[in-house]
Design an enzyme around this catalytic site. Structure first.
Site, short mmCIF file in Angstrom:
data_model
loop_
_atom_site.label_atom_id
_atom_site.label_comp_id
_atom_site.label_asym_id
_atom_site.label_seq_id
_atom_site.Cartn_x
_atom_site.Cartn_y
_atom_site.Cartn_z
N GLU A 136 -0.64 -24.84 -10.35
CA GLU A 136 -1.81 -25.71 -10.48
C GLU A 136 -1.90 -26.24 -11.91
OE1 GLU A 136 -5.26 -23.51 -9.18
OE2 GLU A 136 -4.44 -23.22 -7.16
N HIS B 288 -8.57 -26.67 -6.10
CA HIS B 288 -9.10 -25.31 -6.32
C HIS B 288 -10.62 -25.33 -6.57
CE1 HIS B 288 -7.75 -21.06 -7.66
NE2 HIS B 288 -8.96 -21.02 -7.13
P1 NAI Z 1 -12.20 -9.51 -0.86
O1 NAI Z 1 -11.46 -8.56 -1.73
O2 NAI Z 1 -13.64 -9.32 -0.63
O3 NAI Z 1 -11.46 -9.61 0.56
C1 NAI Z 1 -10.07 -9.63 0.72
C2 NAI Z 1 -9.74 -8.97 2.04
O4 NAI Z 1 -8.35 -9.12 2.28
C3 NAI Z 1 -10.02 -7.46 2.04
O5 NAI Z 1 -10.81 -7.12 3.16
C4 NAI Z 1 -8.64 -6.83 2.10
O6 NAI Z 1 -8.63 -5.60 2.79
C5 NAI Z 1 -7.88 -7.90 2.84
N1 NAI Z 1 -6.43 -7.83 2.64
C6 NAI Z 1 -5.73 -7.48 1.53
N2 NAI Z 1 -4.41 -7.55 1.76
C7 NAI Z 1 -4.27 -7.97 3.02
C8 NAI Z 1 -3.14 -8.22 3.83
N3 NAI Z 1 -1.89 -8.07 3.36
N4 NAI Z 1 -3.34 -8.61 5.11
C9 NAI Z 1 -4.60 -8.75 5.60
N5 NAI Z 1 -5.72 -8.52 4.88
C10 NAI Z 1 -5.54 -8.13 3.60
O7 NAI Z 1 -11.91 -10.95 -1.51
P2 NAI Z 1 -12.79 -12.26 -1.34
O8 NAI Z 1 -13.85 -12.30 -2.37
O9 NAI Z 1 -13.15 -12.43 0.07
O10 NAI Z 1 -11.69 -13.37 -1.77
C11 NAI Z 1 -10.59 -13.66 -0.93
C12 NAI Z 1 -9.63 -14.60 -1.64
O11 NAI Z 1 -10.28 -15.83 -1.97
C13 NAI Z 1 -9.05 -14.08 -2.95
O12 NAI Z 1 -7.68 -14.38 -3.02
C14 NAI Z 1 -9.77 -14.90 -4.01
O13 NAI Z 1 -8.96 -15.05 -5.17
C15 NAI Z 1 -9.94 -16.22 -3.31
N6 NAI Z 1 -11.00 -17.07 -3.84
C16 NAI Z 1 -10.74 -18.42 -3.93
C17 NAI Z 1 -11.71 -19.28 -4.43
C18 NAI Z 1 -11.45 -20.74 -4.49
O14 NAI Z 1 -12.04 -21.42 -5.32
N7 NAI Z 1 -10.62 -21.27 -3.64
C19 NAI Z 1 -13.00 -18.77 -4.91
C20 NAI Z 1 -13.21 -17.36 -4.67
C21 NAI Z 1 -12.21 -16.55 -4.17
#
Ligand code: NAI
Length: 403
Positions: free
Chosen positions: A264, A287
């Site tokens: 990015e 993003h």
């Molecule tokens: P979170 O930590 O609350 O949830 C992530 C989930 O993924 C957890 O339940 C975990 O057990 C699961 N997980 C981990 N490895 C896995 C796998 N190999 N297969 C299946 N499930 C798996 O995180 P949150 O807050 O929900 O964020 C999710 C993603 O969104 C992160 O990568 C974060 O960086 C991204 N994000 C992107 C934003 C954007 O602007 N596009 C803004 C905020 C977050």
């Protein structure tokens, strides 16, 4: 050794004004910068500040930390913390706070919008209308009601999305490596492959880990239903972009919405390139999943509150690099905070000094990780400052303050 009555906090990178308002309301002196200070600027500025708040563009390096061991805490007014040398901060006894979930709802809402936009080819039709073309047709346009959304990663964002999607009449299935309570009528499937085969929309909400790197490539895309849509607002490394391009070009996928990319631009001034440019029914966003004013406000509030709770009562709950201690405010006692190297015998040495000083311990909280211990003590003593000086002299003490 003792916290000053009016701590000075530097907030860089246009942190939301609510943070300043809350911190000033708490009696702290706040200085704001609009830009991201360089290392050289930080080295010049930080001697005059007791805590510093940044967003994602300011780097807080080991050099900056080592030159400013008086800084009590660092705030990342954003989600990520890899711009801060967390190990150095921990070694100097500085907790780092961030706001990991303040933008959860913003991402979930974007994904809802994208599901509808992909189903109705809104991106292409809008661009055509801008060019003067009139593409009125129902062909290939569908409602999302009654369709199945497959959520990969049922964490904060995934589960919020689950609730929103269901309220619009979508069926929700999900896959997570951890057992999660399904919300509403959502259903956990037996594995990623099952989800890919069943979903009309596959949306990714996993963190960046070795297991999620290239998690969606040629094989996984081939498993998706013909005409299904892929949405990635998680991390750019999760999807193999070249494979996605091939799946779109062959017509196997009906479209995709991608908010995060393996590479990015570092700023809005840099040019952006991706192999997905120019393809049909492909929504590309820079993003912005979590980038809303509400999220910025919530981040400002959350990190300001973490600063307040640490600087006033010693709570480190939510710190990303530090043993977490969640504390009630002290009553009629002097509260001493001590950070020490986590080695056998330190506790005994500290308690030996307390007992020698004849101070009664009202409460004592200790939390450790593999490197450091963080201890908070409420003591009935008039000589807290002297005692803190003695504790700080112990060879394994890193820092000691009295609140
Ligand atoms: P979170 O930590 O609350 O949830 C992530 C989930 O993924 C957890 O339940 C975990 O057990 C699961 N997980 C981990 N490895 C896995 C796998 N190999 N297969 C299946 N499930 C798996 O995180 P949150 O807050 O929900 O964020 C999710 C993603 O969104 C992160 O990568 C974060 O960086 C991204 N994000 C992107 C934003 C954007 O602007 N596009 C803004 C905020 C977050």
């Amino acid at each position: 050794m003792t916290l000053m009555p009016s701590l000075r906090i530097l907030l860089a990178e246009n942190v939301h004004a609510i943070a300043r308002e809350r911190l000033e309301g708490e009696g702290f002196k706040v200085h704001c910068l609009a830009h991201a200070p360089t290392e050289a600027e930080l080295l010049k500025l930080l001697p005059d500040f007791d805590a510093v708040g940044i967003r994602s563009k300011t780097e807080i390096t080991r050099k900056v930390i080592e030159a400013n061991p008086h800084v009590f805490a660092i705030g990342a007014f954003c989600i990520g913390t890899n711009q801060i040398d967390l190990k150095a901060a921990r070694a100097w006894g500085m907790p780092v706070f961030n706001a990991p979930h303040s933008n959860t709802r913003s991402v979930a809402e974007l994904v809802i919008a994208e599901m509808i936009a992909l189903s109705r080819q809104l991106g292409d039709r809008s661009m055509a209308a801008h060019r003067g073309e009139w593409l009125k047709s129902a062909d290939g346009s569908r409602e999302v009601r009654g369709k199945t959304v497959g959520i990969v990663g049922y964490g904060h964002i995934g589960s919020q999305l689950s609730v929103l999607a269901e309220s619009m009449g979508l069926r929700v299935i999900f896959h997570d490596i951890v057992k999660k309570l399904p919300l509403g009528n959502a259903r956990a499937v037996r594995g990623l492959d099952h989800l890919l085969e069943e979903a009309d929309f596959v949306t990714l909400h996993v963190p960046e880990t070795p297991e999620t790197r290239n998690m969606i490539g040629k094989k996984q895309l081939a498993r998706m239903k013909k005409g299904a849509h892929l949405i990635n607002a998680s991390r750019g490394t999760v999807v193999v972009i070249e494979d996605l391009r091939a799946a779109l070009e062959s017509g196997h996928l009906g479209g995709c919405a991608i908010d995060v990319f393996p590479k990015e631009p570092a700023s809005n001034k840099e040019k952006f390139h991706t192999p997905l440019q120019g393809l049909r029914n492909v929504l590309l966003t820079p993003h912005i999943g979590g980038s809303t004013e509400e999220a910025q406000y919530a981040i400002g509030l959350e990190v300001a509150e973490s600063f307040r709770r640490f600087l006033r009562i010693g709570t480190t709950a939510g710190a990303v690099n530090f043993p977490n201690v969640d504390l009630p405010p002290g009553h009629d006692a002097s509260r001493i905070l001590n950070v020490h190297r986590n080695e056998p015998g330190v506790l005994g040495e500290i308690n030996g000094l307390i007992s020698k000083a004849g101070a009664n311990i009202q409460a004592q909280f200790l939390s450790t990780d593999d490197k450091i211990g963080y201890m908070v003590m409420d003591l009935e003593t008039r000589a807290a400052k002297k005692l803190a000086t003695e504790i700080q002299k112990l060879p394994r003490s890193i820092r000691t303050h009295v609140l």
